[in-house]
Scaffold this active site. Sequence first.
Site, PDB file in Angstrom:
ATOM      1  N   HIS A   1       0.814  -1.203  -0.158  1.00 53.05           N
ATOM      2  CA  HIS A   1       0.099   0.066  -0.194  1.00 53.05           C
ATOM      3  C   HIS A   1       0.986   1.211   0.003  1.00 53.05           C
ATOM      4  CE1 HIS A   1      -2.801   3.038   1.099  1.00 53.05           C
ATOM      5  NE2 HIS A   1      -3.948   2.142   0.716  1.00 53.05           N
TER       6      HIS A   1
ATOM      7  N   GLU B   1      -3.709   1.237  -7.534  1.00 49.26           N
ATOM      8  CA  GLU B   1      -3.979   2.490  -6.664  1.00 49.26           C
ATOM      9  C   GLU B   1      -2.815   3.542  -6.883  1.00 49.26           C
ATOM     10  OE1 GLU B   1      -6.462   1.321  -3.175  1.00 49.26           O
ATOM     11  OE2 GLU B   1      -4.323   1.089  -2.414  1.00 49.26           O
TER      12      GLU B   1
HETATM   13  P1  PGA Z   1      -9.431   6.188  -0.648  1.00 43.39           P
HETATM   14  O1  PGA Z   1      -8.275   5.140  -0.024  1.00 43.39           O
HETATM   15  O2  PGA Z   1     -10.689   5.417  -1.240  1.00 43.39           O
HETATM   16  O3  PGA Z   1     -10.015   6.923   1.043  1.00 43.39           O
HETATM   17  O4  PGA Z   1      -8.890   7.245  -1.276  1.00 43.39           O
HETATM   18  C1  PGA Z   1      -8.026   4.204  -0.886  1.00 43.39           C
HETATM   19  C2  PGA Z   1      -6.850   3.244  -0.196  1.00 43.39           C
HETATM   20  O5  PGA Z   1      -6.171   3.776   0.377  1.00 43.39           O
HETATM   21  O6  PGA Z   1      -6.818   2.078  -0.514  1.00 43.39           O
END
Ligand code: PGA
Length: 247
Positions: free
Chosen positions: A97, A164
């Site tokens: 992450h 992401e």
């Molecule tokens: P968010 O977070 O939807 O609040 O942008 C996504 C994540 O960190 O996986």
Amino acid sequence: MGEDRPRLLGSNLKMARDRQSTMELLDAAVDLSRADDRQFFFFPSMVFVAEAVQRVAGSSVLIGAQMCSTHETGAFTGEVSACQIADVGARTVMVGHYERVKAGETLEVFLEQAARGQEAGLQVLFCLGEPQPAADPADASDLLADAKAIAAGLPQAPWVLAYEPHWAIGEGGQRPEIEYVSTRLAALRAGLTDLGLDRVGLVYGGSVDPGNATALDPLCDGLFVGRSAWNPDGLREICRLTQHREK
Ligand code: PGA
């Protein structure tokens, strides 16, 4: 999108929820899972993982840890091993992450964590994303280089890859254009197929909200949501907006 891959919907609770609100969210998820054939998965704070597993017992909801140690066991104060996570009944672990990247962890570290996870019998959700918007979104060679390293560095294929974009994540994140995400995901999925990773799930995360969830969900195998799914009403709304995909 994948005909033979399950649809997914998950949330990373980060350090944002206390015990009671975590359990309330999981109660809502269990409820939703009864009338929804998607695979729901949640990453609560580490201290709540064991209780979360108990809370969803008997349902299809998966519980995982937000990270694990690179070490199997030993004198590593403060760390939690993949075996300990598996021992309390969690089924998955997240690695890679962006917030762990910001904490100084690297792809090499994530590969070690993921390997420990797989050795402990956990399914691995591996996050990957670019630091800045790509100049040419159709060129996913940056993401595919990571995917290749992940495939080569792990005993088994990961369970899920979470695309992401770092610049789209969390409070300070920018809401992405649908077109951009669509192009990136299509290029990434095509590359995954070439790498023989067709069975690996692919989810999108980063500033998913009720305004973009319906458009983003069909672009991959499902959504990985932060802030917008941290309370039961928010989760129910994201769920409702993405339950039936337009053909
Ligand atoms: P968010 O977070 O939807 O609040 O942008 C996504 C994540 O960190 O996986």
